[in-house]
Write a protein that holds these residues in place. Structure first.
Motif, short mmCIF file in Angstrom:
data_model
loop_
_atom_site.label_atom_id
_atom_site.label_comp_id
_atom_site.label_asym_id
_atom_site.label_seq_id
_atom_site.Cartn_x
_atom_site.Cartn_y
_atom_site.Cartn_z
N VAL A 98 -29.50 21.77 56.36
CA VAL A 98 -28.02 21.36 56.48
C VAL A 98 -27.92 19.79 56.72
O VAL A 98 -28.83 19.20 57.47
CB VAL A 98 -27.32 21.91 57.43
N GLU B 32 -25.97 16.49 58.23
CA GLU B 32 -24.87 15.89 58.82
C GLU B 32 -24.74 14.52 58.78
O GLU B 32 -25.68 13.84 58.97
CB GLU B 32 -25.31 16.27 60.43
N THR C 30 -20.39 25.09 54.80
CA THR C 30 -20.32 23.94 55.91
C THR C 30 -18.73 23.47 55.63
O THR C 30 -18.16 23.34 54.63
CB THR C 30 -21.27 22.77 55.64
N ASN D 95 -18.73 22.97 61.11
CA ASN D 95 -19.25 24.32 61.30
C ASN D 95 -19.85 24.91 60.16
O ASN D 95 -19.92 24.40 59.07
CB ASN D 95 -17.84 25.20 61.17
N VAL D 96 -20.92 25.78 60.42
CA VAL D 96 -21.48 26.54 59.17
C VAL D 96 -20.98 28.15 59.19
O VAL D 96 -21.16 28.64 60.16
CB VAL D 96 -23.04 26.43 59.44
N LEU E 135 -20.51 17.90 58.80
CA LEU E 135 -21.48 18.54 58.21
C LEU E 135 -20.87 18.55 56.47
O LEU E 135 -19.96 18.63 56.11
CB LEU E 135 -21.56 19.84 58.35
N ILE F 287 -25.60 21.75 52.12
CA ILE F 287 -26.44 23.09 52.55
C ILE F 287 -27.05 23.50 51.61
O ILE F 287 -26.66 23.61 50.23
CB ILE F 287 -25.20 24.29 53.44
#
Length: 297
Positions: A10, A12, A261, A266-267, A287, A290
């Motif tokens: 992931v 960020e 994401t 949040n995932v 985020l 992914i």
């Protein structure tokens, strides 16, 4: 006997730009790379042990780049240098053709290169110059590839929440005698979408999935459609709602799972039909991309 481990990778974009990995249930978070210049798209070549990601840089500056690192974040190197692509967004690794594909937003194009960053090509060009760049309907963002049908798919998201987003398709290679800015094989699969972002394909079921960060009810969603929708039946099926500006999506067709994401940090995980949606990580920063990979332990 070789054991295998499934991991999610992931990006960020806040906190100085970080790349981390977690288990599919959100546990065992490991920060692998820091100091990325607004990272956006990510892809993993597990067999070769490489993670690839795009850095948007500063969009007005034409200083985007693509980097690569090992699966634990080591051996970090830049393969597409600053300025060779303007604002690279979502990224796709084509394991069949051994190529990387990405959308270049302010560059108004879809591009690809070899896995070492060589042989950079422009496949689609939607505009030229500063005046065109201000027209957000020309901005290319999400990208994916069907190596079987030899098709390239991409999104042109349009202005925020304007309902001018599109998903388009063309041949994987530029037709002989044609140019990226005047291809005759481009199809518009969907238009009038709120703000489509990332794309993924389930090649077994021939389904196209995408995130949309626009306004509800059609936006802030995960959607899907057959890859070859009949004329007159091109209505997306909304699978997941109430995202907080959805961005990245990764599929696990064998495990009947998707991972998504959003910019709120949040995932989410859910079934491929949108069933059992749940947060596996919350408030992790802004985020973006992914990717999912199965690694040899």
């Amino acid at each position: 006997m070789t054991q295998h481990q499934e991991r999610l990778f992931v990006l960020e974009a806040s906190s100085g730009g970080r790349l981390f990995s977690v288990n599919p249930d959100g546990t065992d978070k490991k920060v692998l790379v820091t100091g990325c210049r607004i990272p956006d798209g990510i892809a993993v070549d597990a067999a070769a042990g490489h993670i690839y990601w795009t850095n948007m840089g500063l969009p007005p500056e034409n200083d985007g780049s693509i980097e690569r690192a090992g699966l634990d974040g080591d051996d970090r190197t830049t393969i597409v240098p600053s300025g060779a692509t303007h604002t690279p967004k979502q990224l796709h690794f084509d394991a069949t053709g051994r190529k990387l594909y990405w959308g270049d937003r302010e560059g108004m194009r879809v591009m690809r290169c070899d896995l070492d960053g060589s042989n950079i090509e422009t496949l689609v060009q939607t505009g030229q110059g500063a005046d065109d760049r201000r027209d957000e309907t020309r901005w290319c963002v999400g990208v994916t590839v069907d190596p079987v049908g030899r098709h390239l798919y991409w999104t042109q998201k349009g202005p925020s929440d304007a309902g001018l987003g599109k998903i388009l398709r063309a041949g994987l290679d530029l037709p002989a005698g044609e140019n990226p800015d005047s291809r005759g094989d481009i199809e518009v699969l969907f238009d009038g979408l709120p703000e489509p972002i990332d794309l993924e394909l389930d090649l077994t079921e021939r389904m196209l999935y995408w995130t949309d960060r626009g306004d509800p009810p059609q936006g802030n969603t995960v959607n899907r459609s057959p890859m070859d929708p009949p004329e007159g039946q091109r209505t997306p099926e909304i699978l997941v709602t109430h995202l907080m500006e959805g961005i990245g999506i990764a599929l696990d067709p064998d495990g009947d799972s998707m991972y998504v994401t959003d910019l709120a940090g949040n995932v989410y995980a859910a079934g491929l039909d949108g069933s059992n949606p749940r947060e596996i990580l919350i408030l992790q920063g802004n985020l973006t991309g992914i990717a999912r990979a199965v690694l040899s332990a």
